[in-house]
Write a protein that holds these residues in place. Sequence first.
Motif, PDB file in Angstrom:
ATOM      1  N   ARG A   1      38.424 100.559  -8.924  1.00  0.00           N
ATOM      2  CA  ARG A   1      37.314 101.275  -9.559  1.00  0.00           C
ATOM      3  C   ARG A   1      37.782 102.167 -10.685  1.00  0.00           C
TER       4      ARG A   1
ATOM      5  N   ILE B   1      34.507 105.368  -2.099  1.00  0.00           N
ATOM      6  CA  ILE B   1      34.163 104.344  -1.112  1.00  0.00           C
ATOM      7  C   ILE B   1      35.250 104.309  -0.051  1.00  0.00           C
TER       8      ILE B   1
ATOM      9  N   ASP C   1      37.195 102.487   1.337  1.00  0.00           N
ATOM     10  CA  ASP C   1      37.884 101.206   1.358  1.00  0.00           C
ATOM     11  C   ASP C   1      38.936 101.223   0.246  1.00  0.00           C
ATOM     12  N   PRO C   2      40.215 101.358   0.625  1.00  0.00           N
ATOM     13  CA  PRO C   2      41.269 101.538  -0.387  1.00  0.00           C
ATOM     14  C   PRO C   2      41.317 100.401  -1.404  1.00  0.00           C
ATOM     15  N   GLU C   3      41.026  99.172  -0.992  1.00  0.00           N
ATOM     16  CA  GLU C   3      41.107  98.042  -1.924  1.00  0.00           C
ATOM     17  C   GLU C   3      40.046  98.177  -3.010  1.00  0.00           C
TER      18      GLU C   3
ATOM     19  N   GLU D   1      38.512 100.915  -3.851  1.00  0.00           N
ATOM     20  CA  GLU D   1      38.786 102.117  -4.632  1.00  0.00           C
ATOM     21  C   GLU D   1      39.813 101.860  -5.725  1.00  0.00           C
ATOM     22  N   ALA D   2      40.831 101.059  -5.398  1.00  0.00           N
ATOM     23  CA  ALA D   2      41.899 100.795  -6.360  1.00  0.00           C
ATOM     24  C   ALA D   2      41.349 100.100  -7.601  1.00  0.00           C
TER      25      ALA D   2
END
Lengths: 294, 338, 345
Positions: C262, C253, C255-257, C259-260
């Motif tokens: 997941r 995705i 979006d780093p936030e 992703e973190a």
Amino acid sequence: MSDIAQASGAPVGAVPSRRPRLTRLWRTKSGLAGTIIVGVAIILAVLAALGLTPYGPTAQDPTVRFQSPTAAYPLGTDQFGRDVLSRIMSGLVSSLLVAVSSVAIAATIGTLFGLIAGFFGEWVDRTIMRINDVFFAFPAILLALAIVSALGSGWRNTALAIGIVFIPLFVRVARGPVLALREVDYIQAARVLGFSRTRILLRHLLPNLGSAVIVQVALALSWAIITESSLSFLGLGTQPPMPSLGLMVSEGRNLVGQGAWLLVVPSVAIVIVVVGLNLLGDGLRDVLDPKDDR
Amino acid sequence: MTGEQPTVDAAVPAEPDPDALLSVRGLRITVPSGAAAVEDVSFDVHPGETLGVVGESGCGKTLTMLSVMRLLPPGTAIAGGSILLGGEDVAPMPEKQLRRLRGSKVAMIYQDPMTSLNPLMRIGDQIAEGLRAHGWSRSDARDKAIEVLGEVGIPKPQRAARAFPHEFSGGMRQRAVIACALVLDPELLIADEPTTALDPTIQQQVIDLVVQLQRDRGMAVVWVTHDLGIVARLVSRMLVMYAGRVAEAGPTREVFRRPSHPYTSGLLGALPSPGAGREDLIQMPGAPPQPGQHPAGCPFQPRCPQAIERCATDLPPLLDRGRDQGAACWVPPEDWSA
Amino acid sequence: MLRLTDVRKGFPVRSTGEELWAVDGVSFEVERGEILGIVGESGCGKSTTAKLIVRLEDATSGSIHLDGNELVGVPDRDLGWLRRTAQLVFQDPYASLNPRLRVGAAIAEVLRVHERTRKGQEERDRVNELLGLVGLSADFAGRYPHELSGGQRQRVGIARALAVEPELLVLDEPLSALDVSVQAEIVNLLKRLRTELGLTYVFISHDLGMVRHLCDRIAVMYLGQIVEIGPWSQVADAALHPYTQALHTAVPIPDPELEAGRDARPVPGELPDPANPPPGCRFHTRCPLAEDVCRRDDPPLVRLGTDHDVACHVVAREHGVRTDGSTDPDGPSQPSDPSDRAEHP
Ligand SMILES: Nc1ncnc2c1ncn2[C@@H]1O[C@H](COP(=O)(O)OP(=O)(O)OP(=O)(O)O)[C@@H](O)[C@H]1O
Ligand SMILES: Nc1ncnc2c1ncn2[C@@H]1O[C@H](COP(=O)(O)OP(=O)(O)OP(=O)(O)O)[C@@H](O)[C@H]1O
Ligand code: SF4
Ligand code: SF4
Ligand SMILES: [Mg+2]
Ligand SMILES: [Mg+2]
């Protein structure tokens, strides 16, 4: 609909046009050499066809028999005192005439069959290619000999015979790209858009065979000249007194003792024209390479 | 409306960073026409770090990375700047010295796993070849090759070493390519879109593998991609390139949360947002310029919704935006119109 | 409008002489005005499905009804109506236009073949109108394909397909050769054209994000079969089939936030050879939930919610549906409330 202006951004990529192609041909060594040689041959032939030879090609002058090359006769004279240069020029006419007619026949029929074989595939392809392979199995000269013997000699029949013999070459040349193009998206798109087969064949496939066929035409011309000369040499091609390069070699062979140039000059002329056409073909191949055909 | 920026700090110091593993300054690369395809590119990669490099097709990502390997295609050349790898400048380095560095200090993997393997050579031999070139004995090299094949997750490495590339699937081939790159324990791995040709589930396996290897070996990675999802998933710092220049650089989270270059913001807006509604995507008009056809002033100016008068004439340098972020733009995000 | 029933398409495999079932028992329906998305990894039969719908290939068995007319087995010469009803947009905008034809000529040719306009001014007007429809100005008519960018070519491809005034557009990965900013342009264009012209789309992609963004319903294919099909909100945000879920985690995705937070553990294993698919459930070689029955029996698509079908033994059982079609009397009743399903992992 604000995206009208947005999408009309700058074009991407350079614009290739027709002219730079020819210039590119002359930039390759073989292309330049080929163009010059073939050009000179054509000019000489055209002059001869217009009757602009230094002497009449069949005009005899018993006072100047077997003259070695001099200022008046740059390529010498033969056993009847005829000017060899004038005869070579007229010989070029018949050689080129036969070569061009035969290749025109072969290229038209061959390309058409190749197109059909490649496009329809299946049994059509198999049948055409089977016949083609049978033709290919015979040496060209033998086949041409057989056809000329059947039809009788003379330049028209020679051209027809050579034309028939060269058909398989063009069938192969045309079929390969068609097989590849058939699966290309824009041909598939044409099918989905409901275009007829004839339209797809003639408007979308045929123009893409251009480069392959043109290269093959240059090479086939050179083979046609060899074949025509060989047939004339054997007495089955162009008939005397009409001059022909092959015929001159044949006559010159018997007269080597009296004048070596009578054998050397026509032989060298054939070699030069053939080499010129081959160089031109190579040059065209480099320039028309479909790789940069975007 | 901003007129003049009062004081500006360049986001990247002019001097190379002595602590960095790779420190590129003012890199300029020309193409055969003489035009610059890459210009004034500066960035650092620290040991163990992952740097993501993103940008649309043709913006110079690959050329930049190839210049670090000194493997630029014929006709293109480094025309300025320095590339410090472990403190040594590779830009003027002679070929012999480069060969020593390639593989052991820095290695590269490419987009197409098929063309980066020799189809006529067994996988094991291709991996061992790199070792042999660095003076390993034949049997040691073979053992090491098998060991690395196991490490990149290829089942039955003994047998796989004897296979030819065509016997492998795309994902397996890319693993073999990674094995080739890793066999000499490089400190820096440059990955140029290594998963673009792969399917999602296979791409995920390869990403997972690189992350694991990086953790185990403490290797630094530069990951070139145009998939912003991959950047979000695996990199800590990112570099956005546009028309051969760095448009924006910074920590990934900051850049995503608060893009400070209109191009970055455009790239992010063009993506459908997961888990949210389905309103129209934000379009970026036009196309990037080709090398040699860059407009005067800011290269993004013809497409930029934020452009001010100055943009048409003055080229913006990479300006400090705080939070370790830098952007080559005259207009700070606070002043953008919506 | 479009209905596929148990469609199969086999290709002979040269080396073994066996049949490769590129599409193996696919059934779905598309309503008029709807966008159906088809996602799946390479070789799962997406393009073959597209070609069957526009009859570039003919199905081996099954039936395909378009506007009530059968397509399977009908000879090419009787398909004139199909060419005017359904059109295909290709993946590669560089290969789908004849390099020798100017844009205007390429579009005019279609108008002529289908006798949509009279030659001359009327034809030129229509060409310009079509170009305008896809957001290109009239001066594009004089350009050759190589003078266009990828996105512009894709627009021309769409304009040409629209020239026959079709009702159905089949789009085979129309975005995958394009940069993200250009993808956004084309997706917005497709959305607008659907409303303006009342078109129906079959939109093929491997980009779940785009499919979620654009489509009304989504079908997920694996090795020639549909494993899950349903409304976009269900398949994209509350997927039930283990493969769809795997596909979701596999796609990062942007979006780093997010992703973190997941769990991005990949599903193991390779895509099996489509010429030789695993017996039983085709996903069992990689499925984290696989059981004995999966290795034995091919799970049929069963309805687990409003218009939401899934082909999985385990998921069906958890929803109280037997994969032989009957409802399990002991299990929980079949859920009908969407929130109920959304909780499911
Ligand atoms: N060998 C070459 N000769 C001429 N121009 C080149 C060459 N290689 C690259 N270029 C040009 O340099 C520019 C940058 O190319 P590069 O390959 O670095 O882009 P990229 O960012 O890697 O793009 P992509 O995402 O498509 O891989 C492009 O405009 C390209 O046309
Ligand atoms: N003409 C053909 N002859 C033989 N096999 C074919 C042919 N066309 C497709 N196939 C095979 O059928 C299977 C499905 O192919 P298809 O092109 O439909 O996949 P796809 O889902 O579109 O994949 P991709 O994402 O790679 O485009 C593949 O295994 C392919 O190799
Ligand atoms: S400098 Fe100007 S044109 Fe360039 S990105 Fe910033 S606002 Fe846009
Ligand atoms: S049927 Fe079994 S193997 Fe197939 S997806 Fe469901 S749980 Fe997995
Ligand atoms: Mg690249
Ligand atoms: Mg496909």
